[in-house]
Motif scaffolding. Structure first.
Motif, short mmCIF file in Angstrom:
data_model
loop_
_atom_site.label_atom_id
_atom_site.label_comp_id
_atom_site.label_asym_id
_atom_site.label_seq_id
_atom_site.Cartn_x
_atom_site.Cartn_y
_atom_site.Cartn_z
N ILE A 1 0.84 -1.20 0.00
CA ILE A 1 0.00 0.00 0.00
C ILE A 1 0.88 1.26 0.00
CG2 ILE A 1 -1.86 1.24 1.18
CD1 ILE A 1 -2.54 -1.62 -0.02
N ASP A 2 1.95 1.23 0.81
CA ASP A 2 2.87 2.38 0.83
C ASP A 2 3.44 2.62 -0.56
OD1 ASP A 2 2.45 2.81 3.51
OD2 ASP A 2 4.31 1.85 4.17
N ALA A 3 3.84 1.54 -1.25
CA ALA A 3 4.40 1.68 -2.59
C ALA A 3 3.36 2.30 -3.54
CB ALA A 3 4.85 0.32 -3.11
N ALA A 4 2.11 1.86 -3.43
CA ALA A 4 1.05 2.38 -4.30
C ALA A 4 0.82 3.87 -4.02
CB ALA A 4 -0.24 1.59 -4.13
N VAL A 5 0.82 4.25 -2.75
CA VAL A 5 0.59 5.65 -2.38
C VAL A 5 1.75 6.52 -2.87
CG1 VAL A 5 0.40 7.25 -0.41
CG2 VAL A 5 -0.94 5.13 -0.44
N ARG A 6 2.99 5.99 -2.72
CA ARG A 6 4.18 6.75 -3.15
C ARG A 6 4.20 6.96 -4.65
NH1 ARG A 6 7.26 3.94 0.42
NH2 ARG A 6 7.89 2.52 -1.22
N THR B 1 -3.05 -1.05 -9.07
CA THR B 1 -1.86 -1.77 -8.60
C THR B 1 -2.05 -2.24 -7.16
OG1 THR B 1 -0.50 -0.38 -10.03
CG2 THR B 1 0.65 -1.59 -8.29
N ALA B 2 -2.61 -1.35 -6.33
CA ALA B 2 -2.81 -1.70 -4.91
C ALA B 2 -3.76 -2.90 -4.78
CB ALA B 2 -3.35 -0.50 -4.15
N VAL B 3 -4.84 -2.91 -5.58
CA VAL B 3 -5.79 -4.02 -5.52
C VAL B 3 -5.12 -5.32 -5.96
CG1 VAL B 3 -7.93 -4.97 -6.48
CG2 VAL B 3 -7.84 -2.56 -5.80
N ARG B 4 -4.40 -5.25 -7.10
CA ARG B 4 -3.73 -6.44 -7.61
C ARG B 4 -2.72 -6.99 -6.60
NH1 ARG B 4 -2.76 -8.98 -12.25
NH2 ARG B 4 -4.13 -7.53 -13.36
N ARG B 5 -1.88 -6.10 -6.06
CA ARG B 5 -0.84 -6.52 -5.12
C ARG B 5 -1.45 -7.05 -3.82
NH1 ARG B 5 3.32 -4.01 -8.04
NH2 ARG B 5 3.09 -5.56 -9.68
N SER B 6 -2.60 -6.45 -3.40
CA SER B 6 -3.27 -6.94 -2.19
C SER B 6 -3.73 -8.39 -2.37
CB SER B 6 -4.49 -6.08 -1.85
OG SER B 6 -4.10 -4.76 -1.59
N VAL B 7 -4.26 -8.68 -3.56
CA VAL B 7 -4.67 -10.06 -3.85
C VAL B 7 -3.45 -10.98 -3.76
CG1 VAL B 7 -5.58 -11.65 -5.60
CG2 VAL B 7 -6.63 -9.40 -5.29
N GLU B 8 -2.32 -10.52 -4.33
CA GLU B 8 -1.11 -11.35 -4.29
C GLU B 8 -0.62 -11.59 -2.86
OE1 GLU B 8 0.37 -9.88 -8.73
OE2 GLU B 8 1.38 -9.08 -6.94
N VAL B 9 -0.66 -10.53 -2.02
CA VAL B 9 -0.26 -10.71 -0.61
C VAL B 9 -1.20 -11.67 0.10
CG1 VAL B 9 -0.05 -9.56 1.64
CG2 VAL B 9 0.92 -8.47 -0.39
N ILE C 1 -4.18 1.43 6.93
CA ILE C 1 -4.19 0.91 5.55
C ILE C 1 -5.51 1.27 4.86
CG2 ILE C 1 -4.27 -1.23 4.17
CD1 ILE C 1 -2.28 -2.45 6.19
N ASP C 2 -6.62 1.04 5.56
CA ASP C 2 -7.95 1.36 5.00
C ASP C 2 -8.05 2.84 4.62
OD1 ASP C 2 -8.79 -1.23 5.28
OD2 ASP C 2 -9.92 -0.89 7.13
N GLU C 3 -7.48 3.70 5.48
CA GLU C 3 -7.51 5.14 5.18
C GLU C 3 -6.68 5.48 3.94
OE1 GLU C 3 -6.22 7.01 8.80
OE2 GLU C 3 -8.11 6.46 9.80
N GLN C 4 -5.52 4.84 3.82
CA GLN C 4 -4.68 5.07 2.63
C GLN C 4 -5.43 4.65 1.36
OE1 GLN C 4 -1.15 2.90 4.24
NE2 GLN C 4 -0.01 4.61 3.38
N LEU C 5 -6.10 3.50 1.44
CA LEU C 5 -6.85 3.00 0.28
C LEU C 5 -8.01 3.92 -0.05
CD1 LEU C 5 -6.78 -0.81 1.08
CD2 LEU C 5 -5.54 0.37 -0.75
N LEU D 1 -6.70 6.88 -1.87
CA LEU D 1 -6.45 6.61 -3.30
C LEU D 1 -7.76 6.62 -4.09
CD1 LEU D 1 -3.78 3.72 -3.50
CD2 LEU D 1 -3.52 6.08 -4.28
N VAL D 2 -8.82 6.02 -3.50
CA VAL D 2 -10.12 6.02 -4.19
C VAL D 2 -10.60 7.46 -4.38
CG1 VAL D 2 -12.56 5.35 -4.03
CG2 VAL D 2 -10.79 3.71 -3.36
N ARG D 3 -10.50 8.28 -3.31
CA ARG D 3 -10.93 9.69 -3.42
C ARG D 3 -10.16 10.42 -4.53
NH1 ARG D 3 -11.69 9.44 2.14
NH2 ARG D 3 -9.51 9.92 2.55
N SER D 4 -8.83 10.20 -4.57
CA SER D 4 -8.02 10.85 -5.60
C SER D 4 -8.42 10.39 -7.00
CB SER D 4 -6.53 10.56 -5.39
OG SER D 4 -6.13 10.97 -4.11
N ALA D 5 -8.70 9.10 -7.13
CA ALA D 5 -9.09 8.57 -8.45
C ALA D 5 -10.45 9.12 -8.88
CB ALA D 5 -9.10 7.04 -8.42
N VAL D 6 -11.36 9.32 -7.90
CA VAL D 6 -12.65 9.95 -8.20
C VAL D 6 -12.41 11.40 -8.65
CG1 VAL D 6 -14.86 10.77 -7.24
CG2 VAL D 6 -14.02 8.47 -6.67
N ALA D 7 -11.53 12.10 -7.91
CA ALA D 7 -11.21 13.50 -8.24
C ALA D 7 -10.58 13.63 -9.63
CB ALA D 7 -10.28 14.09 -7.18
#
Lengths: 206, 206
Positions: free
Chosen positions: B80-85, B98-106, B137-141, B144-150
């Protein structure tokens, strides 16, 4: 069963429990403490009742579990059976959308008993029977997904079994965070789940 | 910690346990029996060890829990940190995918410890700390959703918080059924989750 009422009048200051209230409050305790970890003695002290008051309504802890699981499963089966029966009259795609929406509504309406159901792992005959009923529901839903794929209404690059697991995984995950007294209305929630699931699933040309 | 190896050589026919192996096998037992319901004595008999062999590696059952939760949380935080950075360099929409895909992998890679993490209810200081890290983690995600909506890349008729809960509810629900030895490959699974989530979320014109 009127026993709860007579108990309520004989014991002053003690709320009257009928069987339905007892099941509802027992489910809250099971969800909080874990069903296996909760004895009838624990239940009695949590509910401010004697063990014999509990045995007045149900013969065993397992019977409480059975009533709670039936409460959840009966409601889910009504919704899924209706969606499957609709299927010849309307498209499988429409029936599936209805099944998803109604499942969300049942989850919200029966949140505590559905939460208990989803935690059942098959540790007794009652739990195995509940898992068997869940499996039948899952098969009916996977069948609707397959029919909707066959209609050309759903993408065919993800297997119907996987679609069904992911969509109903999303629906079931509501039990982890949804609270009836929170700020998300059930209609808003059902709309969000249906559009998130299907605007991803429906082919634009369908 | 080389103690496991020396134990393995001194006790013939008994597998050598290092701390990592002990944690891994303890997590399996916790997931099967429930963490609260499992004593160190239960753990010892399930693993065919003495209690003192367990205490040779860890000071307490809570320490095993702590190591297991760190294992899950460290991996999730890296992703998640990598996705936010990434977010200033690439779009929030791409970072979120990327965050969703990597979360599934983890989840697939760390399935037992993530399963344990998702069952934590806050019954101790260690559990509360884990819940606090999950909340971050939930807040970071959700950010990201808010930014993608924006950015105009995601639909804006469902609130970012609800989108985040539903998408990661779907991801987390994998712990309920995914089995590493099953017939669903992790790459197929990650593709399915990402396309189910985003073909529903991405506006066609974006």
């Amino acid at each position: 069963m009127g026993a709860g009422t007579s108990e309520g009048t004989t014991r002053r200051g003690r709320p009257g429990y009928d069987q339905e209230t007892l099941v509802r409050r027992a489910v809250e305790v099971f969800n909080r403490r874990g069903y296996d970890a909760t004895s009838v003695g624990d239940l009695a002290s949590e509910l401010g009742l004697t063990k014999s008051a509990i045995y007045h309504h149900v013969p065993s802890k397992e019977h409480l579990l059975s009533l709670a699981l039936d409460d959840a499963l009966d409601s889910l089966e009504v919704v899924i059976d209706a969606a499957v029966r609709e299927s010849p009259a309307m498209s499988a795609y429409e029936s599936l959308r209805t099944a998803v929406r109604r499942s969300v509504e049942v989850l919200v309406d029966k949140l505590p008993s559905v939460t208990l159901l989803l935690r059942v792992r098959g540790n007794s005959a009652i739990e195995l029977q509940a898992l068997e009923r869940r499996r039948h529901i899952d098969e009916q839903l996977a069948g609707l997904v397959r029919s909707a794929v066959a209609e050309g209404a759903l993408r065919d690059d993800v297997s119907p079994e996987l679609i069904s697991r992911l969509v109903f995984g999303m629906v079931n995950s509501l039990t982890e965070w949804y609270r009836a007294d929170g700020d998300v209305d059930v209609a808003v929630l059902a709309d969000a789940v249906v559009s998130l699931a299907f605007d991803g699933l429906a082919l634009p040309q369908a």
